[in-house]
Design a protein around this motif. Sequence first.
Motif, PDB file in Angstrom:
ATOM      1  N   LEU A 120       0.823  -1.200   0.000  1.00 52.82           N
ATOM      2  CA  LEU A 120       0.000   0.000   0.000  1.00 52.82           C
ATOM      3  C   LEU A 120       0.863   1.259   0.000  1.00 52.82           C
ATOM      4  O   LEU A 120       0.511   2.268  -0.613  1.00 52.82           O
ATOM      5  N   ALA A 121       2.008   1.202   0.672  1.00 49.61           N
ATOM      6  CA  ALA A 121       2.904   2.362   0.722  1.00 49.61           C
ATOM      7  C   ALA A 121       3.463   2.691  -0.654  1.00 49.61           C
ATOM      8  O   ALA A 121       3.770   3.860  -0.948  1.00 49.61           O
ATOM      9  N   VAL A 122       3.622   1.683  -1.506  1.00 42.91           N
ATOM     10  CA  VAL A 122       4.127   1.924  -2.853  1.00 42.91           C
ATOM     11  C   VAL A 122       3.208   2.873  -3.614  1.00 42.91           C
ATOM     12  O   VAL A 122       3.665   3.735  -4.386  1.00 42.91           O
ATOM     13  N   LYS A 123       1.896   2.755  -3.388  1.00 45.96           N
ATOM     14  CA  LYS A 123       0.943   3.607  -4.095  1.00 45.96           C
ATOM     15  C   LYS A 123       1.005   5.057  -3.627  1.00 45.96           C
ATOM     16  O   LYS A 123       0.453   5.929  -4.280  1.00 45.96           O
ATOM     17  N   MET A 124       1.670   5.307  -2.513  1.00 48.94           N
ATOM     18  CA  MET A 124       1.769   6.672  -2.006  1.00 48.94           C
ATOM     19  C   MET A 124       2.833   7.477  -2.738  1.00 48.94           C
ATOM     20  O   MET A 124       2.872   8.698  -2.620  1.00 48.94           O
ATOM     21  N   PHE A 125       3.707   6.791  -3.467  1.00 46.37           N
ATOM     22  CA  PHE A 125       4.754   7.474  -4.212  1.00 46.37           C
ATOM     23  C   PHE A 125       4.269   7.753  -5.625  1.00 46.37           C
ATOM     24  O   PHE A 125       3.752   6.860  -6.311  1.00 46.37           O
ATOM     25  N   SER A 126       4.448   8.966  -6.057  1.00 43.51           N
ATOM     26  CA  SER A 126       4.107   9.323  -7.427  1.00 43.51           C
ATOM     27  C   SER A 126       5.159   8.774  -8.381  1.00 43.51           C
ATOM     28  O   SER A 126       6.349   8.702  -8.046  1.00 43.51           O
ATOM     29  N   GLY A 127       4.694   8.401  -9.569  1.00 42.20           N
ATOM     30  CA  GLY A 127       5.637   7.903 -10.563  1.00 42.20           C
ATOM     31  C   GLY A 127       6.679   8.930 -10.948  1.00 42.20           C
ATOM     32  O   GLY A 127       7.817   8.592 -11.284  1.00 42.20           O
ATOM     33  N   ALA A 128       6.305  10.226 -10.884  1.00 42.46           N
ATOM     34  CA  ALA A 128       7.251  11.282 -11.244  1.00 42.46           C
ATOM     35  C   ALA A 128       8.421  11.349 -10.273  1.00 42.46           C
ATOM     36  O   ALA A 128       9.536  11.707 -10.656  1.00 42.46           O
ATOM     37  N   ALA A 156       4.726  -2.768 -11.984  1.00 49.45           N
ATOM     38  CA  ALA A 156       5.194  -2.555 -10.615  1.00 49.45           C
ATOM     39  C   ALA A 156       4.248  -1.676  -9.811  1.00 49.45           C
ATOM     40  O   ALA A 156       4.028  -1.921  -8.615  1.00 49.45           O
ATOM     41  N   PHE A 157       3.656  -0.668 -10.440  1.00 51.47           N
ATOM     42  CA  PHE A 157       2.793   0.250  -9.708  1.00 51.47           C
ATOM     43  C   PHE A 157       1.353  -0.232  -9.617  1.00 51.47           C
ATOM     44  O   PHE A 157       0.595   0.249  -8.761  1.00 51.47           O
ATOM     45  N   ILE A 158       0.942  -1.178 -10.451  1.00 51.55           N
ATOM     46  CA  ILE A 158      -0.448  -1.638 -10.454  1.00 51.55           C
ATOM     47  C   ILE A 158      -0.632  -2.893  -9.604  1.00 51.55           C
ATOM     48  O   ILE A 158      -1.713  -3.115  -9.043  1.00 51.55           O
ATOM     49  N   ILE A 159       0.396  -3.714  -9.472  1.00 51.90           N
ATOM     50  CA  ILE A 159       0.287  -4.954  -8.705  1.00 51.90           C
ATOM     51  C   ILE A 159      -0.208  -4.723  -7.279  1.00 51.90           C
ATOM     52  O   ILE A 159      -1.089  -5.458  -6.804  1.00 51.90           O
ATOM     53  N   PRO A 160       0.314  -3.735  -6.529  1.00 52.64           N
ATOM     54  CA  PRO A 160      -0.185  -3.560  -5.151  1.00 52.64           C
ATOM     55  C   PRO A 160      -1.686  -3.333  -5.070  1.00 52.64           C
ATOM     56  O   PRO A 160      -2.361  -3.916  -4.212  1.00 52.64           O
ATOM     57  N   THR A 161      -2.225  -2.511  -5.946  1.00 47.98           N
ATOM     58  CA  THR A 161      -3.668  -2.272  -5.936  1.00 47.98           C
ATOM     59  C   THR A 161      -4.433  -3.555  -6.238  1.00 47.98           C
ATOM     60  O   THR A 161      -5.451  -3.852  -5.605  1.00 47.98           O
ATOM     61  N   GLY A 162      -3.953  -4.317  -7.217  1.00 45.06           N
ATOM     62  CA  GLY A 162      -4.617  -5.570  -7.562  1.00 45.06           C
ATOM     63  C   GLY A 162      -4.616  -6.562  -6.417  1.00 45.06           C
ATOM     64  O   GLY A 162      -5.619  -7.251  -6.176  1.00 45.06           O
ATOM     65  N   ILE A 163      -3.508  -6.649  -5.684  1.00 46.25           N
ATOM     66  CA  ILE A 163      -3.447  -7.565  -4.549  1.00 46.25           C
ATOM     67  C   ILE A 163      -4.448  -7.166  -3.480  1.00 46.25           C
ATOM     68  O   ILE A 163      -5.180  -8.009  -2.939  1.00 46.25           O
ATOM     69  N   TRP A 164      -4.503  -5.894  -3.147  1.00 43.01           N
ATOM     70  CA  TRP A 164      -5.442  -5.440  -2.124  1.00 43.01           C
ATOM     71  C   TRP A 164      -6.887  -5.692  -2.533  1.00 43.01           C
ATOM     72  O   TRP A 164      -7.711  -6.102  -1.709  1.00 43.01           O
ATOM     73  N   LEU A 165      -7.216  -5.469  -3.791  1.00 42.87           N
ATOM     74  CA  LEU A 165      -8.583  -5.704  -4.241  1.00 42.87           C
ATOM     75  C   LEU A 165      -8.954  -7.181  -4.177  1.00 42.87           C
ATOM     76  O   LEU A 165     -10.037  -7.543  -3.701  1.00 42.87           O
TER      77      LEU A 165
END
Length: 286
Positions: A120-128, A156-165
Motif C-alpha cells: 500500500l505504501a508503494v501507491k503513495m509514491f508518485s511515478g514522477a 510494478a505500480f499496479i500490482i499492489p492495488t490488484g493484490i489489495w482488491l
Amino acid sequence: MTPPPALINRYKWYEVLAIYCGIALFLIFVLSPFVEGFLVSLKPLSQLFSSPYRFWPQNGSFEAYRTMWVSVPGFARYIFNSFLISGSITLIVLIFVIPAAYAFARFDFKGMNVLLGGFLAVKMFSGAVLLIPLFRLMRSIGVLNTYMAMIIPGVAFIIPTGIWLLVTYIKRIPRELDEAAYVDGAGYFYTLRRVIIPVAMPGIMVVAISSFIEAYAQQFIYALTFNSKTEYMPLPVGLFAYFGRQEVIWNELMAASFVGIAPAMIVIFFLQRYLVSGLTAGAVKQ
C-alpha cells in the motif's frame, strides 16, 4: 402474507423527485465534459473561439475525424501501442496478483501485514518522483526505447492495488471449499486453479478492468522518459502531437481522443458483461 411494498414506494412523491433530481444533476456533472468534447470535435476550428460562444455547433460535421489521421501520421500505431502495453500489463498483473492474493488470504505467515502495508505504501509514491531511479534501472537492464520500458513500471505500480482488491474478495470465499478440495487430495495450486479462480472470477474481472484503465491512463510520463522512438509511443503521446507551437487543433484533438478511447471502452464494456454475469455465480452453482 403479502410482501412489503418496495422501499422506493415508501418515499413521499417529493422525496422521489428529489432523488431523481439528484441523480440527474450528478449525471450532468459527469457527462457534460464528454458531451462538450464531442460537440467540439464537430465544430470548425474557426467557430471554437467565436463570440458569443455557441454550445451547439453550426454546420457541424465529422470532418475532424477524417483530417485527424493526416495531421498526426501513424495515429493508428499509437492506439495499437496503447492496447499492446495496457493488455500486456493487465495480463502480467493477473499472473502475479492471483496467486499472491490467494496466499495472503489463506495463509498466515510472519510479516504478512507488514508486507501488505508495504504494497500500500508503494501507491503513495508518485511515478514522477521515481523517474530518475526508474530510468537508471531501465538503462541498466537494456530496455530503453522498447515496449518493456513502459510495461515494467506499469506492472510494478499496479500490482499492489490488484493484490489489495483481490485479497478482500478471496477472504469472502468460504474456507470450506479449500478444505473439501484438500480432503479429495487436491494440492494448493490445483485448488487455486480449479476451485478459487472460478469462484473469484468477479473479483478477478474487477482487477483486470481497473488494471487496464490505470495502465491505459498512465503511459504518458513513462513513454516520454523511457522512450524516444515514435514506433513505440502510446496514445497519450499521439494526442500531445495535436498541440502545435502556435495553436492547438482542438477539434481534431477531441476527435482523436474519442477515437482513441473507443476501443478501450468496447473492451471494458464486454468485460463488464462477464463481471455482472459472474456476480450471480456462486460456489454451489450447478
